[in-house]
Motif scaffolding. Structure first.
Motif, PDB file in Angstrom:
ATOM      1  N   ARG A 128       0.840  -1.207   0.000  1.00 51.73           N
ATOM      2  CA  ARG A 128       0.000   0.000   0.000  1.00 51.73           C
ATOM      3  C   ARG A 128       0.872   1.253   0.000  1.00 51.73           C
ATOM      4  NH1 ARG A 128      -3.206  -2.727   4.250  1.00 51.73           N
ATOM      5  NH2 ARG A 128      -4.930  -3.826   3.240  1.00 51.73           N
ATOM      6  N   GLN A 129       1.921   1.243   0.811  1.00 49.17           N
ATOM      7  CA  GLN A 129       2.835   2.379   0.825  1.00 49.17           C
ATOM      8  C   GLN A 129       3.538   2.534  -0.525  1.00 49.17           C
ATOM      9  OE1 GLN A 129       5.097   1.138   4.348  1.00 49.17           O
ATOM     10  NE2 GLN A 129       4.348   2.960   5.416  1.00 49.17           N
ATOM     11  N   ALA A 130       3.857   1.413  -1.155  1.00 48.78           N
ATOM     12  CA  ALA A 130       4.477   1.458  -2.479  1.00 48.78           C
ATOM     13  C   ALA A 130       3.555   2.148  -3.478  1.00 48.78           C
ATOM     14  CB  ALA A 130       4.811   0.045  -2.946  1.00 48.78           C
ATOM     15  N   ALA A 131       2.276   1.809  -3.440  1.00 48.09           N
ATOM     16  CA  ALA A 131       1.314   2.437  -4.347  1.00 48.09           C
ATOM     17  C   ALA A 131       1.206   3.931  -4.073  1.00 48.09           C
ATOM     18  CB  ALA A 131      -0.043   1.761  -4.210  1.00 48.09           C
ATOM     19  N   GLU A 132       1.193   4.306  -2.794  1.00 48.08           N
ATOM     20  CA  GLU A 132       1.100   5.721  -2.434  1.00 48.08           C
ATOM     21  C   GLU A 132       2.313   6.510  -2.913  1.00 48.08           C
ATOM     22  OE1 GLU A 132       0.664   5.652   1.775  1.00 48.08           O
ATOM     23  OE2 GLU A 132      -1.385   4.832   1.724  1.00 48.08           O
ATOM     24  N   ALA A 133       3.455   5.839  -3.065  1.00 44.87           N
ATOM     25  CA  ALA A 133       4.689   6.509  -3.474  1.00 44.87           C
ATOM     26  C   ALA A 133       4.804   6.703  -4.986  1.00 44.87           C
ATOM     27  CB  ALA A 133       5.899   5.721  -2.967  1.00 44.87           C
ATOM     28  N   VAL A 134       3.857   6.179  -5.749  1.00 50.67           N
ATOM     29  CA  VAL A 134       3.905   6.323  -7.209  1.00 50.67           C
ATOM     30  C   VAL A 134       3.417   7.711  -7.598  1.00 50.67           C
ATOM     31  CG1 VAL A 134       3.038   5.446  -9.410  1.00 50.67           C
ATOM     32  CG2 VAL A 134       3.589   3.849  -7.560  1.00 50.67           C
ATOM     33  N   ALA A 135       4.212   8.412  -8.363  1.00 50.30           N
ATOM     34  CA  ALA A 135       3.852   9.750  -8.823  1.00 50.30           C
ATOM     35  C   ALA A 135       2.755   9.672  -9.880  1.00 50.30           C
ATOM     36  CB  ALA A 135       5.090  10.439  -9.409  1.00 50.30           C
ATOM     37  N   PRO A 136       2.006  10.758 -10.106  1.00 52.86           N
ATOM     38  CA  PRO A 136       1.027  10.776 -11.191  1.00 52.86           C
ATOM     39  C   PRO A 136       1.675  10.389 -12.519  1.00 52.86           C
ATOM     40  CG  PRO A 136       0.732  12.694  -9.799  1.00 52.86           C
ATOM     41  CD  PRO A 136       1.986  12.015  -9.322  1.00 52.86           C
ATOM     42  N   GLY A 137       1.034   9.485 -13.233  1.00 54.90           N
ATOM     43  CA  GLY A 137       1.580   8.992 -14.493  1.00 54.90           C
ATOM     44  C   GLY A 137       2.613   7.898 -14.327  1.00 54.90           C
ATOM     45  N   GLY A 138       2.924   7.540 -13.073  1.00 54.20           N
ATOM     46  CA  GLY A 138       3.971   6.563 -12.808  1.00 54.20           C
ATOM     47  C   GLY A 138       3.454   5.132 -12.752  1.00 54.20           C
ATOM     48  N   ASP A 201       6.613 -20.686 -10.739  1.00 49.73           N
ATOM     49  CA  ASP A 201       5.626 -19.738 -11.248  1.00 49.73           C
ATOM     50  C   ASP A 201       5.712 -18.442 -10.459  1.00 49.73           C
ATOM     51  OD1 ASP A 201       4.703 -21.573 -13.089  1.00 49.73           O
ATOM     52  OD2 ASP A 201       3.082 -22.300 -11.798  1.00 49.73           O
ATOM     53  N   ASP A 202       5.713 -17.333 -11.185  1.00 49.02           N
ATOM     54  CA  ASP A 202       5.725 -16.004 -10.575  1.00 49.02           C
ATOM     55  C   ASP A 202       4.501 -15.219 -11.016  1.00 49.02           C
ATOM     56  OD1 ASP A 202       8.132 -16.456  -9.307  1.00 49.02           O
ATOM     57  OD2 ASP A 202       9.331 -15.505 -10.870  1.00 49.02           O
ATOM     58  N   ASN A 203       3.956 -14.430 -10.109  1.00 47.69           N
ATOM     59  CA  ASN A 203       2.849 -13.538 -10.435  1.00 47.69           C
ATOM     60  C   ASN A 203       3.376 -12.129 -10.677  1.00 47.69           C
ATOM     61  OD1 ASN A 203       0.802 -15.452 -10.264  1.00 47.69           O
ATOM     62  ND2 ASN A 203       0.488 -15.129  -8.080  1.00 47.69           N
ATOM     63  N   VAL A 204       2.776 -11.452 -11.647  1.00 43.26           N
ATOM     64  CA  VAL A 204       3.226 -10.121 -12.054  1.00 43.26           C
ATOM     65  C   VAL A 204       2.028  -9.175 -12.092  1.00 43.26           C
ATOM     66  CG1 VAL A 204       4.489  -8.771 -13.776  1.00 43.26           C
ATOM     67  CG2 VAL A 204       4.938 -11.239 -13.545  1.00 43.26           C
ATOM     68  N   TRP A 205       2.204  -8.021 -11.443  1.00 42.33           N
ATOM     69  CA  TRP A 205       1.216  -6.947 -11.496  1.00 42.33           C
ATOM     70  C   TRP A 205       1.937  -5.676 -11.953  1.00 42.33           C
ATOM     71  CZ3 TRP A 205       2.176 -10.267  -7.581  1.00 42.33           C
ATOM     72  CH2 TRP A 205       1.141 -11.072  -7.098  1.00 42.33           C
ATOM     73  N   ARG A 206       1.456  -5.060 -13.006  1.00 38.93           N
ATOM     74  CA  ARG A 206       1.974  -3.737 -13.398  1.00 38.93           C
ATOM     75  C   ARG A 206       0.798  -2.797 -13.551  1.00 38.93           C
ATOM     76  NH1 ARG A 206       4.748  -3.137 -18.994  1.00 38.93           N
ATOM     77  NH2 ARG A 206       2.787  -2.167 -19.615  1.00 38.93           N
ATOM     78  N   MET A 207       0.851  -1.690 -12.797  1.00 36.14           N
ATOM     79  CA  MET A 207      -0.264  -0.754 -12.757  1.00 36.14           C
ATOM     80  C   MET A 207       0.249   0.663 -12.971  1.00 36.14           C
ATOM     81  SD  MET A 207      -1.924  -2.591  -9.422  1.00 36.14           S
ATOM     82  CE  MET A 207      -0.384  -3.443  -9.069  1.00 36.14           C
ATOM     83  N   ARG A 208      -0.487   1.416 -13.777  1.00 38.32           N
ATOM     84  CA  ARG A 208      -0.104   2.804 -14.034  1.00 38.32           C
ATOM     85  C   ARG A 208      -1.081   3.750 -13.369  1.00 38.32           C
ATOM     86  NH1 ARG A 208       3.171   5.835 -17.156  1.00 38.32           N
ATOM     87  NH2 ARG A 208       4.073   3.980 -18.094  1.00 38.32           N
ATOM     88  N   ARG A 209      -0.530   4.725 -12.674  1.00 39.67           N
ATOM     89  CA  ARG A 209      -1.359   5.744 -12.022  1.00 39.67           C
ATOM     90  C   ARG A 209      -1.735   6.822 -13.027  1.00 39.67           C
ATOM     91  NH1 ARG A 209      -0.014   7.748  -5.995  1.00 39.67           N
ATOM     92  NH2 ARG A 209      -2.172   8.243  -5.421  1.00 39.67           N
ATOM     93  N   GLY A 210      -2.926   7.342 -12.917  1.00 40.29           N
ATOM     94  CA  GLY A 210      -3.380   8.384 -13.822  1.00 40.29           C
ATOM     95  C   GLY A 210      -2.597   9.675 -13.630  1.00 40.29           C
ATOM     96  N   ASP A 211      -2.562  10.485 -14.677  1.00 38.27           N
ATOM     97  CA  ASP A 211      -1.898  11.783 -14.597  1.00 38.27           C
ATOM     98  C   ASP A 211      -2.722  12.715 -13.702  1.00 38.27           C
ATOM     99  OD1 ASP A 211       0.152  11.060 -16.358  1.00 38.27           O
ATOM    100  OD2 ASP A 211      -1.126  11.495 -18.086  1.00 38.27           O
ATOM    101  N   ALA A 212      -2.019  13.618 -13.071  1.00 30.31           N
ATOM    102  CA  ALA A 212      -2.718  14.571 -12.185  1.00 30.31           C
ATOM    103  C   ALA A 212      -3.613  15.506 -12.988  1.00 30.31           C
ATOM    104  CB  ALA A 212      -1.679  15.374 -11.417  1.00 30.31           C
TER     105      ALA A 212
END
Length: 212
Positions: A128-138, A201-212
């Motif tokens: 959760r902290q990792a997600a909060e640290a993603v900048a807009p567009g990141g 087997d590995d699980n992968v999640w890649r998510m992009r945050r919207g631009d501000a």
């Protein structure tokens, strides 16, 4: 002195790096390479950076990288790796007990590879902290083992392996602010300690945050 979970984790990982010699190959994780090669370089945060292979690879591609680990020895080796690669000006290293402390700032890429541990780890809070640290567009990139290797007949310790859906549920990221770009289980070759062939087997999640 109280024997806290953080102290136990720090002692475990420091001993593992200090007493076992170099642990990893020095090459970046293959799923980081797959998922991040097409991203525009910016600032990156590498959580649980270990001996620095992922951070150094990102720096070599133009990223300004902050690598984080609980082990002093791991961070020393990571800094040496960056220096030997001529990338010390593109890398910084911070010691954190993730789950208790977290780097300040926001980043264009937050990379969380295999944040799984035989020692207690507040994985949900860290992600959760990792997600909060993603900048807009990141981008937030998470990779975790989906289970034990095929050759592991007897698990060495009790472990829970998050599913693709369970991590999405735990993060509960607003759909109007985040785009899920990769949701995948990848099977890759894995050699047993005696050199036998197998897979993991590995699980992968890649998510992009919207631009501000």
């Amino acid at each position: 002195m109280t024997d806290t979970p953080a102290l136990k984790a720090a002692e475990f990982w420091e001993a593992r790096y200090r007493d076992g010699g170099r642990l990893w190959s020095g090459r970046p994780n293959s799923l980081l390479v797959r998922e991040a090669s097409g991203l525009e370089p910016g600032s990156a945060l590498d959580l649980g950076c270990g001996e620095g292979a992922d951070a150094v690879w990102l720096a070599s591609r133009g990223w300004q990288v902050t690598g984080v680990d609980i082990s002093h020895t791991a961070l020393e080796r990571a800094a040496l790796h960056a220096t030997e690669a001529g990338l010390s000006d593109r890398t910084a290293w911070e010691r954190h007990v993730l789950g208790e402390t977290f780097p300040k700032g926001s980043f264009d890429l937050v990379n969380a590879q295999y944040l799984q541990s035989p020692i207690a780890l507040d994985q949900q809070r860290i992600l959760r902290q990792a997600a909060e640290a993603v900048a807009p567009g990141g981008t937030l990139l998470i990779v975790m083992h989906a289970g034990w290797p095929s050759w592991q007949s007897e698990p060495p310790f009790e472990a829970e392996f998050p599913t693709l859906q369970s991590v999405l549920d735990e993060l509960a990221l607003p759909k109007d602010d985040w785009t899920l770009e990769t949701l995948d289980t990848v099977r890759r070759a894995s050699l047993s300690p005696d050199g036998g062939k197998g897979f993991r087997d590995d699980n992968v999640w890649r998510m992009r945050r919207g631009d501000a």
